[in-house]
Scaffold this active site. Structure first.
Site, mmCIF file in Angstrom:
data_model
loop_
_atom_site.group_PDB
_atom_site.id
_atom_site.type_symbol
_atom_site.label_atom_id
_atom_site.label_comp_id
_atom_site.label_asym_id
_atom_site.label_seq_id
_atom_site.Cartn_x
_atom_site.Cartn_y
_atom_site.Cartn_z
ATOM 1 N N GLU A 296 0.767 -1.246 0.000
ATOM 2 C CA GLU A 296 0.000 0.000 0.000
ATOM 3 C C GLU A 296 0.806 1.311 0.000
ATOM 4 O O GLU A 296 0.691 2.121 0.926
ATOM 5 C CB GLU A 296 -0.973 0.012 1.189
ATOM 6 C CG GLU A 296 -2.059 -1.032 1.067
ATOM 7 C CD GLU A 296 -3.149 -0.902 2.120
ATOM 8 O OE1 GLU A 296 -2.966 -0.110 3.081
ATOM 9 O OE2 GLU A 296 -4.180 -1.584 1.990
ATOM 10 N N GLU B 67 -5.979 -7.774 -0.825
ATOM 11 C CA GLU B 67 -6.685 -7.403 0.396
ATOM 12 C C GLU B 67 -8.107 -7.001 0.038
ATOM 13 O O GLU B 67 -8.324 -6.183 -0.850
ATOM 14 C CB GLU B 67 -6.017 -6.236 1.137
ATOM 15 C CG GLU B 67 -4.853 -6.612 2.017
ATOM 16 C CD GLU B 67 -4.439 -5.465 2.942
ATOM 17 O OE1 GLU B 67 -5.322 -4.657 3.324
ATOM 18 O OE2 GLU B 67 -3.243 -5.385 3.260
#
Length: 377
Positions: free
Chosen positions: A173, A285
């Site tokens: 991320e 995710e």
């Protein structure tokens, strides 16, 4: 009319994808550092952090028949601050991590995605996702360089070069940084991995927490869309896919119990971009809360991926040995995906609710890749 119907059928069949990796995140190797700078570093295995519970992996492989685990770790633990990011590892931490990866891949025959859970930052994980210096930021004298990041990946890949069940995840991320810098860091990681002789699949993230819904949008502090740069990646083996995260609540954070963001419309621009650039993606995710609304939204997301051939896999967030009654995702009372645990109310956790109702019915057991070098083929 018949020809038109046949053409429509053939087009639909061609668009139907094949999910070859399906699984879960094993979160815990990044635990124990939140608070003050330096807290929990390097930390004590089994006290501050842990990677997997072997019995949990057994449940997921033997009973749920998944084939993929994303296993988190911290670069500050793998590469001590005293020596910096690069090819010098904390051998104790690496050995503990390697044991987890070997159990997943060699003992259980599943794939393991190596996940440096660092938001493309290094030197201070105490307030993730915002603390630490952005890797490659030449304006920050404390930042690790892109060359150091390449050296780190070259060393890690060397250690797993002969394990065909390993997948390399460049970083978790990235956000609020120049998108062209993410491209540079991603390319450096690819160069380091391939330079080590490792042929396995690589997953490359984008900006904006690598959110699929924002892939073609300006993110963070006015940073360019990921779509402007991530099609420039060069892999001599053509075995790099795009790493996507996609939560379904109001702000895509995965922190709310209700799901309001539909996958089909929010991922449409990303899907088109992948098709136009002949690229594949995995959603490593995602998650939803313990309610019928989210069961439907999560199921819709998994069905959407299965119906579009640019998506090759997924991993739900999150299981892990240290979650306890805390929630990994999606509302305070959802709990984690660790089998046999409870939520904060003493009720069964997300493994018995979200996984059982929305994820398990969408595991494409017959299509899952079971052995061989992790690849797009």
């Amino acid at each position: 009319m018949v020809l038109s119907c046949l053409a429509s059928f053939l087009f639909a069949a061609a668009a139907w994808g094949k999910i070859i990796y399906a699984g879960v995140n094993e979160s815990g190797g990044e635990f124990g550092v939140f608070g003050s700078p330096g807290q929990g570093l390097p930390g004590t295995f089994g006290v501050d952090f842990a990677f997997i519970d072997q019995s949990t992996v057994d449940v997921f492989v033997d009973q749920e028949q998944i084939n993929f685990f994303r296993v988190t770790f911290l670069m500050e633990r793998m590469c001590p601050l005293a020596t910096g990011l690069g090819a010098t590892f904390n051998e104790t931490y690496f050995s503990e991590f390697e044991d987890a990866i070997n159990y997943i891949t060699e003992t259980k025959g599943a794939y393991a995605l190596l996940d440096p859970h660092n938001y493309m930052r290094y030197n201070d994980p105490s307030q993730q996702p915002n603390s630490g210096s952005i890797i490659g930021d030449t304006s920050d004298p404390n930042a690790a360089t892109t060359a150091q990041f390449q050296a780190f990946w070259g060393e890690l890949a060397t250690r797993f070069v002969d394990n065909p069940m390993v997948v390399f995840g460049i970083n978790n991320e990235p956000h609020d940084m120049a998108t062209d810098l993410i491209l540079q860091n991603n390319q450096a990681a690819i160069d380091g991995i391939r330079g080590a002789g490792a042929p396995q699949l690589i997953l490359a993230p984008g900006n904006g927490f690598t959110g699929g819904h924002a892939w073609t949008q300006t993110t963070g502090n006015g940073d360019a869309p990921s779509s402007d740069f991530m099609n420039m990646l060069v892999d001599p083996l053509n075995n790099t896919a795009i790493d996507i995260h996609e939560y379904l609540d109001e702000d895509f954070s995965g922190s709310h119990a209700e799901c309001t963001q539909p996958a089909a419309s929010n991922l449409a621009a990303l899907t088109t971009w992948l098709q136009q650039n002949n690229l594949k993606a995995m959603i490593t995710e995602f998650g939803g809360g313990n309610n019928e609304n989210c069961f439907q939204f999560v199921s819709d997301l998994l069905e959407y991926m299965a119906s579009n051939d640019v998506y090759i896999g997924w991993a739900a967030w999150a299981a892990g040995p240290f979650w306890g009654t805390n929630t990994a995702c999606c509302g305070a009372d959802t709990g984690s995906l660790e089998p046999g645990q409870n939520n904060d109310l003493g009720q069964p956790d997300a493994f018995s609710t979200v996984w059982a109702n929305a994820i398990r019915p969408n595991i494409p057991v017959a299509d899952l890749k079971r052995s061989g070098v992790s690849s797009l083929s």
